[in-house]
Design a protein around this motif. Sequence first.
Motif, PDB file in Angstrom:
ATOM      1  N   MET A 182     -49.747 -11.288  41.307  1.00 58.43           N
ATOM      2  CA  MET A 182     -50.539 -12.519  41.262  1.00 58.43           C
ATOM      3  C   MET A 182     -51.414 -12.658  42.496  1.00 58.43           C
ATOM      4  SD  MET A 182     -50.308 -14.490  38.594  1.00 58.43           S
ATOM      5  CE  MET A 182     -49.300 -14.774  37.142  1.00 58.43           C
ATOM      6  N   LEU A 183     -50.882 -12.254  43.652  1.00 59.95           N
ATOM      7  CA  LEU A 183     -51.638 -12.362  44.895  1.00 59.95           C
ATOM      8  C   LEU A 183     -52.805 -11.380  44.941  1.00 59.95           C
ATOM      9  CD1 LEU A 183     -48.737 -12.868  47.456  1.00 59.95           C
ATOM     10  CD2 LEU A 183     -50.529 -14.521  46.862  1.00 59.95           C
ATOM     11  N   VAL A 184     -52.780 -10.374  44.086  1.00 56.96           N
ATOM     12  CA  VAL A 184     -53.926  -9.470  43.937  1.00 56.96           C
ATOM     13  C   VAL A 184     -54.855  -9.993  42.841  1.00 56.96           C
ATOM     14  CG1 VAL A 184     -54.686  -7.151  43.320  1.00 56.96           C
ATOM     15  CG2 VAL A 184     -52.667  -7.452  44.755  1.00 56.96           C
ATOM     16  N   ALA A 185     -54.292 -10.416  41.717  1.00 57.55           N
ATOM     17  CA  ALA A 185     -55.100 -10.827  40.560  1.00 57.55           C
ATOM     18  C   ALA A 185     -55.925 -12.077  40.836  1.00 57.55           C
ATOM     19  CB  ALA A 185     -54.190 -11.048  39.355  1.00 57.55           C
ATOM     20  N   LEU A 186     -55.326 -13.072  41.464  1.00 55.93           N
ATOM     21  CA  LEU A 186     -56.017 -14.351  41.646  1.00 55.93           C
ATOM     22  C   LEU A 186     -57.271 -14.235  42.521  1.00 55.93           C
ATOM     23  CD1 LEU A 186     -52.921 -16.717  41.915  1.00 55.93           C
ATOM     24  CD2 LEU A 186     -54.490 -16.467  39.982  1.00 55.93           C
ATOM     25  N   PRO A 187     -57.242 -13.524  43.657  1.00 53.86           N
ATOM     26  CA  PRO A 187     -58.491 -13.354  44.410  1.00 53.86           C
ATOM     27  C   PRO A 187     -59.557 -12.580  43.638  1.00 53.86           C
ATOM     28  CG  PRO A 187     -56.599 -12.870  45.802  1.00 53.86           C
ATOM     29  CD  PRO A 187     -56.089 -12.999  44.404  1.00 53.86           C
ATOM     30  N   ILE A 188     -59.129 -11.609  42.810  1.00 54.06           N
ATOM     31  CA  ILE A 188     -60.090 -10.866  41.984  1.00 54.06           C
ATOM     32  C   ILE A 188     -60.744 -11.815  40.988  1.00 54.06           C
ATOM     33  CG2 ILE A 188     -60.371  -9.035  40.272  1.00 54.06           C
ATOM     34  CD1 ILE A 188     -59.866  -7.970  43.058  1.00 54.06           C
TER      35      ILE A 188
END
Length: 432
Positions: free
Chosen positions: A198-204
């Motif tokens: 989630m911490l990778v997906a949300l900024p993307i």
Amino acid sequence: MVKYLLKYLLIYVETLLILFGALTLSALIPQSALYKNALSSAISYKKSPPQETADGSHYNTTIDNYADVVEIGVMWNMSAPNPFVAALDSKYYDGNDGTKDYGENYGLYKNIKDGFAPNTDYSRYWHGGAIFLRTMHLLTDIQHIRSILFLISLLLIALICYRLFKTGNSLIAILFVVSLIAVQFWNIRLSFEFELAMLVALPIVLYCITHIHKANESLSVWIVSGTLIAFFDILTCELLTLALPIALLLAIRQRKGELLDLRSELLAMAKKTIVWGTAYLVTFLSKWGLASLAMGENRILNAIEAASVRVGGEVDTPMSTIELFFSSIPANLSVIMGGTERVSWSMVIIAFLIIGCALFYIYYNRRKMNIPFITLMLVLALMPFIRYLILSNHSYLHNYFTYRALAIPVFAILTICFIGQSAAPANKSSKK
């Protein structure tokens, strides 16, 4: 063509070097500086079972103590005279001293408190989460680390919604939040390992909706996305970093009437997927190769063997490969519906009924809808299910975290139903 390939290769290399540099720098932190909070983390786990449910019954409240313990063990054992080697030589102590098996949870305590040497190789992953664990363990223990990372995730969701509301896409924002609610987003706080994807997906996602045309037309963001998720995640719900941002881009462009013809859009989606997948795969291969070089032994064969088991193995279950193949999707549908067993068939039946009703609604109203948009969103919706079938063993055994990728089909189907009305495709010349 060669110019573009070199450009994208440079972006990939720069991204990986930055990530590996950060991991190497974190390995410079001495164990003595981490000891107090690392021991506090170990104590909180030492008498816990590998997995347990927060509410005592529902699989979607599973707490994966085992995964967290292993990651903390890898983090703890990264301290070494040579930080370059330490960042690549991922290992932990499994709690087996040769005479008695204490298990990984108690083993972490023995590793930190009594100095038991690590004895289990885990170099098939990058374990980029150690960057967070090592730096944050300077200040606090794992319980507070999970809470802090969860608050960061909430902030990112709020920023995404704010951006969508500000640009007149309030309905898309609502559907996005509903898709996260459907996969019980708040339960990622139960395990550190659940938070990383989630911490990778949300900024993307935030980047894509802020730079719509750049994210849609350039392949750079998808190279970075594939690299990031391979570096930080251990096969939890990696597709969130590919299909979810693409779905939001398509939804926004559908509202604006900017979608091109189906062939052009499918080709663009295929390019993004191939680039993301290539970056994802090469990042894994680079870890295996670099770890082999650093340690002077072949770590590639072990990684390939572990990967083959996750594709169709029969580990930790008496089920055959065929049974696992056909059980992986029901197992994940069961969790999203609140099942109390690995596969609660009553919940699976309800899930299929809901899917069937949604598909019937789409088919019944197809003449009013934008067929290219429907087709594209259904392709994205299928991605998690294909993933479950390919990694059937892994998807069945770890359904309590792989099911979160179902946020993709939930969002896709909701957007088809609510904003899938016909819209004239944009001319190719009007892309800008």
